[in-house]
Design a protein around this motif. Structure first.
Motif, PDB file in Angstrom:
ATOM      1  N   GLU A 159      -5.195   4.154  -3.813  1.00 35.46           N
ATOM      2  CA  GLU A 159      -5.056   3.570  -5.044  1.00 35.46           C
ATOM      3  C   GLU A 159      -4.199   4.503  -5.914  1.00 35.46           C
ATOM      4  OE1 GLU A 159      -6.855   0.981  -4.571  1.00 35.46           O
ATOM      5  OE2 GLU A 159      -7.322   1.878  -3.037  1.00 35.46           O
ATOM      6  N   THR A 196      -0.780   5.556  -6.817  1.00 33.36           N
ATOM      7  CA  THR A 196       1.024   4.961  -6.571  1.00 33.36           C
ATOM      8  C   THR A 196       1.596   6.305  -7.265  1.00 33.36           C
ATOM      9  OG1 THR A 196       0.994   4.205  -8.737  1.00 33.36           O
ATOM     10  CG2 THR A 196      -0.237   2.744  -7.213  1.00 33.36           C
ATOM     11  N   ARG A 253       6.418   9.146  -0.785  1.00 35.72           N
ATOM     12  CA  ARG A 253       4.790   9.054  -0.825  1.00 35.72           C
ATOM     13  C   ARG A 253       4.267   9.732   0.084  1.00 35.72           C
ATOM     14  NH1 ARG A 253       0.302   5.948  -2.424  1.00 35.72           N
ATOM     15  NH2 ARG A 253      -1.046   5.742  -0.680  1.00 35.72           N
TER      16      ARG A 253
END
Lengths: 198, 198
Positions: free
Chosen positions: B31, B33, B56
Motif C-alpha cells: 500500500e 506508493t 520502486r
DNA sequence: CCAGAGGTGGACCGAAGGGTCCAAAAAGGT
DNA sequence: ACCTTTTTGGACCCTTCGGTCCACCTCTGG
C-alpha cells in the motif's frame, strides 16, 4: 448464501475459489489480478462480480477461508488424535512433508498480508484457524502429559508458534532445516522418558 | 555507490529510506506508493528515480536492508553476549518488549511478501539476516551448554523459528501470548539445572 | 412452448500509480 | 565570476486493474 443458485452456479463459484487459491499460492495475493482469475477459470468479469458482489476483496476472503480449511486438513488424520508419542511423531512428519512439498508457496501468508490490514473478517479467519489448531494441540498435549491446564496451553502455543516460525523461514529461505529443528524441539518435551534428550 | 553524491544528496537519499521504511511499517509495502513517499519526504518524483534508478523495487530493497539492520539492533546489547542464563532471559525480555511495542507493524513481513517473489536480492537480505541472527544464537547456546556442534545449531534454529513464529502470530492476532510461550519454551532447555521444569 | 429466473460474455470506464523527461535551481570546483 | 555537476520540481505519459453495464444465452418449471 447459496440461495437462488443452481448446481451449475455453485460449481462455477467453487471453481473460481479453487483457481484463485491456486493463483494466490503461486504468485501471491498481491499479484493475482481479476483477469488472472478470469483467464484461469474461463469465466467472464461479470461472473466474478456475480458470485462475489464485493469484488476482489470478496474473492480473496473466500480464498482465505478455503485455505484455512486446507491447512488443518493437511494435518489429518494425525491432528485429530495426538494421544500417543507415536502419533505426535506422525503429525510432525506430516507437517514437515506438507510444507516441504508446498515449498515457497504459502497459502495464507500473502493473504493475511493483503487482507489483514483493515479487514476484520480476514483477521477473524486467521484467528479461528489458530484457535481450532491450538485446541487440537491442547487435546494432544493433555493426553501425553500430566501438566495443569495453563502449562498445557502454553506448550500447545509454543508448538504452534514453532510451526509458524518454521514455515515463515521456509518461505524466506527455501530451507526446511528451521521447520525441522523447531518442530522437533517443540514436541520433544512430550517424549516419554525412555531415552530422553536434555 | 555513493560516488558522485554530495552530503546533501546522501542526506536526501537517507531521508527517503527512513520515511519509506516508516510508511512500509504503517501500511505495508503493497500500500505504499511512490506518491506517499514523495509526500512524506517533501521530494519530487525525479529525486526518487535519481537516487533509486530502478524505481520502486529499488527503494523497497533499500528499505529491507535498512530494516534488517534495525531488527538485530533492537536486540542489543543482549544478542551480542548470550553467555549466561541471565543474559538469555534479558534477551528474551528485550525481544518480547520490542515486538509488543511494534504490535501489528512488522518491518520485514510485508517487504518479503512483496519482494520475495523473483527478487533474489531481497531473498539474500533475509537470508543473511537469518544467518547473522543464527550465528549470534549459536554462540550463546554454545556458551551455556556442552552439546556438540550439530545439536547447538539445531537448538539455535529452533529458537530463531520460535521468535519468527511468535511474531507472525502476533501480527495475525494482536496477541503476545504466542511469542511469550514460544520464546520461553525454546530457551528453557538452556536453563541450568537448579529448579528445572520437565 | 413460453416466460422468467439464473448464468455468461465482453466492451467499456475511470482512477491509480509507476515511470519518463526536460528544464531550472543550487553546489562545488578552479 | 564561470563552468560543471549534482539536485530538484513537476508536468506528462501510459499501462494496469478493479469495477460497471448491458445484451445475450440457457436452463427450469408450468
Amino acid at each position: 448464501m447459496n440461495k437462488g443458485m443452481t448446481a451449475k452456479g455453485r460449481a462455477t463459484r467453487h471453481r473460481i475459489i479453487v483457481a484463485a487459491a491456486m493463483l494466490t499460492r503461486e504468485k501471491g495475493a498481491a499479484e493475482t489480478t481479476l483477469d488472472d482469475v478470469r483467464a484461469a477459470t474461463a469465466t467472464s468479469k461479470s461472473q466474478l462480480f456475480h458470485y462475489f458482489p464485493e469484488g476482489r476483496a470478496d474473492i480473496l476472503a473466500a480464498v482465505a477461508e478455503y485455505e484455512a480449511g486446507q491447512v488443518l486438513e493437511a494435518q489429518q488424520p494425525y491432528l485429530g488424535d495426538l494421544s500417543t508419542w507415536e502419533s505426535w511423531q506422525g503429525w510432525r512428519q506430516a507437517v514437515l512433508d506438507h510444507y516441504t512439498e508446498l515449498g515457497q508457496k504459502c497459502p495464507l501468508g500473502s493473504l493475511t498480508a493483503e487482507l489483514g490490514k483493515s479487514s476484520p473478517q480476514a483477521r477473524s479467519i486467521v484467528t479461528s484457524l489458530y484457535d481450532e489448531w491450538e485446541a487440537a494441540l491442547v487435546r494432544g498435549v493433555k493426553a501425553v502429559t500430566s501438566d495443569e491446564e495453563e502449562a498445557v496451553r502454553r506448550r500447545a502455543r509454543s508448538i504452534l508458534a514453532a510451526v509458524q516460525g518454521g514455515v515463515v523461514m521456509l518461505q524466506g529461505t527455501g530451507r526446511t532445516d528451521y521447520l525441522d529443528a523447531a518442530l522437533t524441539a517443540a514436541i520433544s518435551p512430550l517424549q516419554p522418558v525412555t531415552a530422553g534428550t536434555a
